[in-house]
Motif scaffolding. Structure first.
Motif: not given
Length: 188
Positions: A162-181
């Motif tokens: 849900e947080y990734s839908l807030k804006n492009n910055e949060e979308k990228f950061a959430e994606s970065f965390a998924i890609n990291y883990y």
């Protein structure tokens, strides 16, 4: 071990401030390890700009666990959450369970990884995504942008969080965390 270890570690970085006074030691130590790994792995990309990690008063945080500055210079951590490992872990587990943060990423260290995603994103904005000579964009961040791009057209059933839908910055950061883990998954 104690905060002396963290202080000694931080002295390796003369151009960087690591002020986590008041933080839970377990959280501060993991943060130091993650920041060290991040600063080493992406040194040429973020080091000229990324200068500080510190604890901030909860009143400045608008309910967030942490905040990265848009220019990529600083990460602030909420004193409300970072003073207790158990409190932070419990709240993060609730947020993951509710879908607010990505499924399967319940490690409190993931919050710092998310914020580091913001630091990388700020560097990408500065260089228009070009890290030629430092990072192979297609292999290192292709997966992050592929995950982010899919969200542009998906507004419901298959989202990162849900947080990734807030804006492009949060979308990228959430994606970065998924890609990291989970770098080898295509779950998103």
């Amino acid at each position: 071990q104690s905060f002396t270890w963290i202080w000694n570690w931080s002295q390796n970085y003369t151009d960087f401030t690591f002020n986590v006074n008041g933080a839970d030691f377990k959280l501060a130590k993991q943060l130091a390890i993650d920041v060290d790994k991040f600063a080493t792995e992406y040194e040429h990309v973020v080091r000229p700009y990324f200068k500080e990690v510190s604890i901030a008063d909860v009143s400045k945080m608008n309910g967030a666990y942490a905040h990265a500055f848009n220019d990529g210079s600083k990460i602030e951590l909420s004193n409300h959450y970072y003073n207790s490992y158990d409190k932070l872990a419990e709240q993060l587990a609730k947020d993951v369970s509710s879908g607010w943060h990505p499924e399967g990423i319940t490690d409190p260290a993931s919050i710092a990884v998310h914020e580091m995603g913001h630091i990388i994103h700020a560097s990408m904005r500065r260089t228009q995504g070009s890290f030629t000579g430092y990072i192979d964009y297609t292999t290192d961040y292709g997966a992050v942008y592929a995950a982010s791009s899919k969200l542009d057209n998906i507004k419901g059933s298959r989202k990162i969080s849900e947080y990734s839908l807030k804006n492009n910055e949060e979308k990228f950061a959430e994606s970065f965390a998924i890609n990291y883990y989970h770098p080898k998954t295509n779950a998103y």
